[in-house]
Scaffold this active site. Sequence first.
Site, PDB file in Angstrom:
ATOM      1  N   VAL A  40     -36.341  19.471  15.854  1.00 27.33           N
ATOM      2  CA  VAL A  40     -37.537  18.734  16.229  1.00 27.33           C
ATOM      3  C   VAL A  40     -38.592  19.746  16.670  1.00 27.33           C
ATOM      4  O   VAL A  40     -38.348  20.538  17.583  1.00 27.33           O
ATOM      5  CB  VAL A  40     -37.243  17.710  17.347  1.00 27.33           C
ATOM      6  CG1 VAL A  40     -38.510  16.972  17.747  1.00 27.33           C
ATOM      7  CG2 VAL A  40     -36.151  16.738  16.915  1.00 27.33           C
TER       8      VAL A  40
ATOM      9  N   GLY B 191     -27.304  19.285  18.994  1.00 26.73           N
ATOM     10  CA  GLY B 191     -27.623  19.807  20.322  1.00 26.73           C
ATOM     11  C   GLY B 191     -28.958  19.250  20.749  1.00 26.73           C
ATOM     12  O   GLY B 191     -29.503  18.377  20.093  1.00 26.73           O
ATOM     13  N   GLY B 192     -29.522  19.770  21.801  1.00 28.56           N
ATOM     14  CA  GLY B 192     -30.764  19.276  22.405  1.00 28.56           C
ATOM     15  C   GLY B 192     -31.755  18.640  21.450  1.00 28.56           C
ATOM     16  O   GLY B 192     -31.961  17.443  21.457  1.00 28.56           O
ATOM     17  N   ASP B 193     -32.407  19.451  20.620  1.00 26.66           N
ATOM     18  CA  ASP B 193     -33.414  18.925  19.699  1.00 26.66           C
ATOM     19  C   ASP B 193     -33.009  19.133  18.243  1.00 26.66           C
ATOM     20  O   ASP B 193     -33.852  19.188  17.360  1.00 26.66           O
ATOM     21  CB  ASP B 193     -34.780  19.562  19.968  1.00 26.66           C
ATOM     22  CG  ASP B 193     -34.813  21.061  19.720  1.00 26.66           C
ATOM     23  OD1 ASP B 193     -33.739  21.679  19.590  1.00 26.66           O
ATOM     24  OD2 ASP B 193     -35.924  21.619  19.656  1.00 26.66           O
ATOM     25  N   GLU B 194     -31.721  19.208  18.005  1.00 22.85           N
ATOM     26  CA  GLU B 194     -31.208  19.472  16.664  1.00 22.85           C
ATOM     27  C   GLU B 194     -30.308  18.339  16.192  1.00 22.85           C
ATOM     28  O   GLU B 194     -29.465  17.850  16.938  1.00 22.85           O
ATOM     29  CB  GLU B 194     -30.422  20.784  16.651  1.00 22.85           C
ATOM     30  CG  GLU B 194     -31.257  21.982  17.055  1.00 22.85           C
ATOM     31  CD  GLU B 194     -30.418  23.164  17.461  1.00 22.85           C
ATOM     32  OE1 GLU B 194     -30.924  24.285  17.319  1.00 22.85           O
ATOM     33  OE2 GLU B 194     -29.275  22.989  17.930  1.00 22.85           O
TER      34      GLU B 194
END
Length: 145
Positions: free
Chosen positions: A38, A78-81
């Site tokens: 993102v 993960g976080g923004d993936e």
Amino acid sequence: MDPLTGVLLRRAGFAALSRDIARARRTNIPLVVCFIDVDHLKTVNDGQGHAAGDQMLLNVASTLRSRLRASDLIFRYGGDEFVCIFPDSDSSFGELRLAQVNEELARCPSPASVTAGFAELRPEDSSEDLVARADSELYRKRKLR
């Protein structure tokens, strides 16, 4: 399921990918993996707060679900993936779908975008190899900007 976005979590996603790889090999159909990042999430979190960042992640996940086929899988890496699995597809199909995702995200009240890398299944690939190649392609695209 990821409690924020409603997509599969990483462990369940890798299990699904392993099953899809086995099916692709058994049936001799192509398979492509897309690794998605993102764009600018940290900037949104830092400038507008984590609630705005969470909304951005929700918008991305929702848009992915609306633009992909029922047979395609999405998981949060993960976080923004995110990782998307496209059975019976090639990279050009995935690129077309992700272009549609970016078009829709650009029209959101809080516009967003994603960058994506693609990897097609090779005979020697494990699920980890396939995702790593898609991730490498994502970073290659980012360097070209």
